[in-house]
Design a protein around this motif. Structure first.
Motif, PDB file in Angstrom:
ATOM      1  N   SER A 130       0.770  -1.139  -0.066  1.00 29.12           N
ATOM      2  CA  SER A 130       0.168  -0.208  -0.068  1.00 29.12           C
ATOM      3  C   SER A 130       0.849   1.285  -0.084  1.00 29.12           C
ATOM      4  CB  SER A 130      -0.992  -0.176   1.167  1.00 29.12           C
ATOM      5  OG  SER A 130      -1.626   1.102   1.232  1.00 29.12           O
ATOM      6  N   TYR A 131       2.006   1.102   0.745  1.00 26.65           N
ATOM      7  CA  TYR A 131       2.728   2.524   0.946  1.00 26.65           C
ATOM      8  C   TYR A 131       3.556   2.627  -0.465  1.00 26.65           C
ATOM      9  CZ  TYR A 131       1.982   3.190   5.592  1.00 26.65           C
ATOM     10  OH  TYR A 131       1.537   3.726   7.104  1.00 26.65           O
ATOM     11  N   TYR A 132       3.973   1.246  -1.000  1.00 25.41           N
ATOM     12  CA  TYR A 132       4.793   1.459  -2.335  1.00 25.41           C
ATOM     13  C   TYR A 132       3.980   2.017  -3.555  1.00 25.41           C
ATOM     14  CZ  TYR A 132       7.316   0.098  -6.324  1.00 25.41           C
ATOM     15  OH  TYR A 132       8.247  -0.034  -7.554  1.00 25.41           O
ATOM     16  N   GLY A 133       2.667   1.444  -3.540  1.00 25.50           N
ATOM     17  CA  GLY A 133       1.813   1.937  -4.747  1.00 25.50           C
ATOM     18  C   GLY A 133       1.286   3.404  -4.329  1.00 25.50           C
ATOM     19  N   GLY A 134       1.016   3.857  -3.217  1.00 21.76           N
ATOM     20  CA  GLY A 134       0.755   5.109  -2.841  1.00 21.76           C
ATOM     21  C   GLY A 134       1.699   6.003  -3.264  1.00 21.76           C
ATOM     22  N   ALA A 135       3.021   5.688  -2.894  1.00 22.26           N
ATOM     23  CA  ALA A 135       4.387   6.530  -3.071  1.00 22.26           C
ATOM     24  C   ALA A 135       4.469   6.801  -4.481  1.00 22.26           C
ATOM     25  CB  ALA A 135       5.454   5.940  -2.270  1.00 22.26           C
ATOM     26  N   LEU A 136       4.169   5.771  -5.244  1.00 26.88           N
ATOM     27  CA  LEU A 136       4.331   5.850  -6.756  1.00 26.88           C
ATOM     28  C   LEU A 136       3.283   6.976  -7.382  1.00 26.88           C
ATOM     29  CD1 LEU A 136       4.964   2.079  -8.082  1.00 26.88           C
ATOM     30  CD2 LEU A 136       6.359   4.125  -7.961  1.00 26.88           C
ATOM     31  N   LEU A 137       2.073   6.598  -6.973  1.00 29.55           N
ATOM     32  CA  LEU A 137       0.894   7.425  -7.397  1.00 29.55           C
ATOM     33  C   LEU A 137       0.833   8.863  -7.099  1.00 29.55           C
ATOM     34  CD1 LEU A 137      -1.909   5.055  -7.183  1.00 29.55           C
ATOM     35  CD2 LEU A 137      -1.034   5.545  -9.287  1.00 29.55           C
ATOM     36  N   ALA A 138       1.512   8.825  -5.609  1.00 31.65           N
ATOM     37  CA  ALA A 138       1.337  10.612  -5.144  1.00 31.65           C
ATOM     38  C   ALA A 138       2.913  11.173  -5.237  1.00 31.65           C
ATOM     39  CB  ALA A 138       1.112  10.669  -3.402  1.00 31.65           C
ATOM     40  N   GLU A 139       3.856  10.444  -6.190  1.00 33.08           N
ATOM     41  CA  GLU A 139       5.128  10.968  -6.203  1.00 33.08           C
ATOM     42  C   GLU A 139       5.986  11.288  -4.822  1.00 33.08           C
ATOM     43  OE1 GLU A 139       4.627  14.183  -8.909  1.00 33.08           O
ATOM     44  OE2 GLU A 139       4.061  12.897 -10.541  1.00 33.08           O
ATOM     45  N   VAL A 140       5.683  10.215  -3.994  1.00 29.08           N
ATOM     46  CA  VAL A 140       6.759  10.441  -2.719  1.00 29.08           C
ATOM     47  C   VAL A 140       7.622   9.586  -2.778  1.00 29.08           C
ATOM     48  CG1 VAL A 140       6.358  10.114  -0.286  1.00 29.08           C
ATOM     49  CG2 VAL A 140       4.221  11.006  -1.387  1.00 29.08           C
ATOM     50  N   THR A 141       9.050  10.234  -2.378  1.00 29.21           N
ATOM     51  CA  THR A 141      10.203   9.324  -2.408  1.00 29.21           C
ATOM     52  C   THR A 141      10.206   8.226  -1.030  1.00 29.21           C
ATOM     53  OG1 THR A 141      11.141  10.804  -3.681  1.00 29.21           O
ATOM     54  CG2 THR A 141      12.601   9.088  -2.648  1.00 29.21           C
ATOM     55  N   LEU A 142      10.434   7.199  -1.086  1.00 34.64           N
ATOM     56  CA  LEU A 142      10.600   6.357   0.258  1.00 34.64           C
ATOM     57  C   LEU A 142      11.872   6.019   0.354  1.00 34.64           C
ATOM     58  CD1 LEU A 142       7.565   3.756  -0.428  1.00 34.64           C
ATOM     59  CD2 LEU A 142       7.484   6.095   0.809  1.00 34.64           C
ATOM     60  N   ALA A 143      12.708   6.002   1.504  1.00 30.72           N
ATOM     61  CA  ALA A 143      13.739   5.453   2.007  1.00 30.72           C
ATOM     62  C   ALA A 143      13.847   4.291   1.653  1.00 30.72           C
ATOM     63  CB  ALA A 143      13.936   5.885   3.503  1.00 30.72           C
ATOM     64  N   ALA A 144      14.987   3.717   1.420  1.00 33.40           N
ATOM     65  CA  ALA A 144      15.077   2.312   1.243  1.00 33.40           C
ATOM     66  C   ALA A 144      14.806   1.479   2.473  1.00 33.40           C
ATOM     67  CB  ALA A 144      16.713   1.621   0.519  1.00 33.40           C
ATOM     68  N   TRP A 145      15.140   1.894   3.475  1.00 29.65           N
ATOM     69  CA  TRP A 145      14.851   1.056   4.502  1.00 29.65           C
ATOM     70  C   TRP A 145      13.056   1.149   5.084  1.00 29.65           C
ATOM     71  CZ3 TRP A 145      12.484   3.992   8.242  1.00 29.65           C
ATOM     72  CH2 TRP A 145      12.783   5.275   8.273  1.00 29.65           C
ATOM     73  N   LEU A 146      12.363   1.975   4.422  1.00 26.68           N
ATOM     74  CA  LEU A 146      11.209   2.041   5.058  1.00 26.68           C
ATOM     75  C   LEU A 146      10.151   0.770   4.893  1.00 26.68           C
ATOM     76  CD1 LEU A 146       9.145   3.934   6.253  1.00 26.68           C
ATOM     77  CD2 LEU A 146       8.465   4.842   3.878  1.00 26.68           C
ATOM     78  N   LEU A 147      10.109   0.187   3.496  1.00 30.93           N
ATOM     79  CA  LEU A 147       9.314  -0.684   3.345  1.00 30.93           C
ATOM     80  C   LEU A 147       9.419  -2.123   4.330  1.00 30.93           C
ATOM     81  CD1 LEU A 147       8.792  -0.578  -0.485  1.00 30.93           C
ATOM     82  CD2 LEU A 147       7.243   0.260   1.347  1.00 30.93           C
ATOM     83  N   PRO A 148      10.742  -2.459   4.517  1.00 24.29           N
ATOM     84  CA  PRO A 148      11.081  -3.465   5.386  1.00 24.29           C
ATOM     85  C   PRO A 148      10.492  -3.136   7.053  1.00 24.29           C
ATOM     86  CG  PRO A 148      13.048  -3.087   4.122  1.00 24.29           C
ATOM     87  CD  PRO A 148      11.871  -2.198   3.603  1.00 24.29           C
TER      88      PRO A 148
END
Length: 169
Positions: A127-145
């Protein structure tokens, strides 16, 4: 033909999905209007007595968790306006919207803590990954784990510390 209870559960899930999409694609103004409307509808027409307390608590928990992760550099929202300096309203609104599923369309899941943990560990980060792609948000590499661990723990917590009412019964 589906029973009225089954229809209510499906509509609950569809309202969440519509709210998620509107918040992510529409941004904070749309989240305020659409998310607020969906929450008001849920509380007025669908919620169990006292469910508003759970939804409110879950919303505050989301502000603490995602706000803390944002402060640690997990999210880069560019120039988006933040709620209490922590999160954009559109992201924060997803927490109370998710909470509307707990007593209803996800009620069956809380009987199976290990399955709940697995579902949280997979669906939370997706959900975070998909939302970040759609909302143009950058996620830190460590965030999803980290989100996988957080959502696994949250879902196990809901399973073990569920409110007094029996889920879906």
């Amino acid at each position: 033909m589906a029973s009225p209870k089954w229809q209510a559960l499906v509509l609950n899930a569809l309202r969440f999905e519509a709210g998620w999409l509107l918040c992510v694609l529409g941004g904070s103004w749309v989240a305020a209007i659409a998310g607020g409307s969906l929450l008001a509808w849920h509380l007025w027409r669908c919620a169990w007595p006292g469910e508003w307390r759970f939804i409110t608590g879950f919303a505050l928990l989301g502000l603490v968790i995602d706000g803390g992760l944002q402060r640690l550099g997990g999210f880069d929202f560019n120039d988006q306006r933040m709620v209490l300096g922590l999160l954009p309203l559109w992201l924060w609104m997803l927490w109370p919207l998710f909470a509307t599923l707990v007593y209803h369309s996800l009620a069956w899941l809380w009987r199976y803590p290990l399955l709940a943990a697995l579902c949280g560990a997979i669906s939370g980060p997706l959900s975070y990954y998909g939302g970040a792609l759609l909302a143009e948000v950058t996620l830190a590499a460590w965030l999803l784990p980290v989100q996988a661990l957080i959502w696994a723990i949250l879902c196990v917590g809901i399973s073990y510390f569920k409110p007094m009412r029996q889920w879906g019964e």
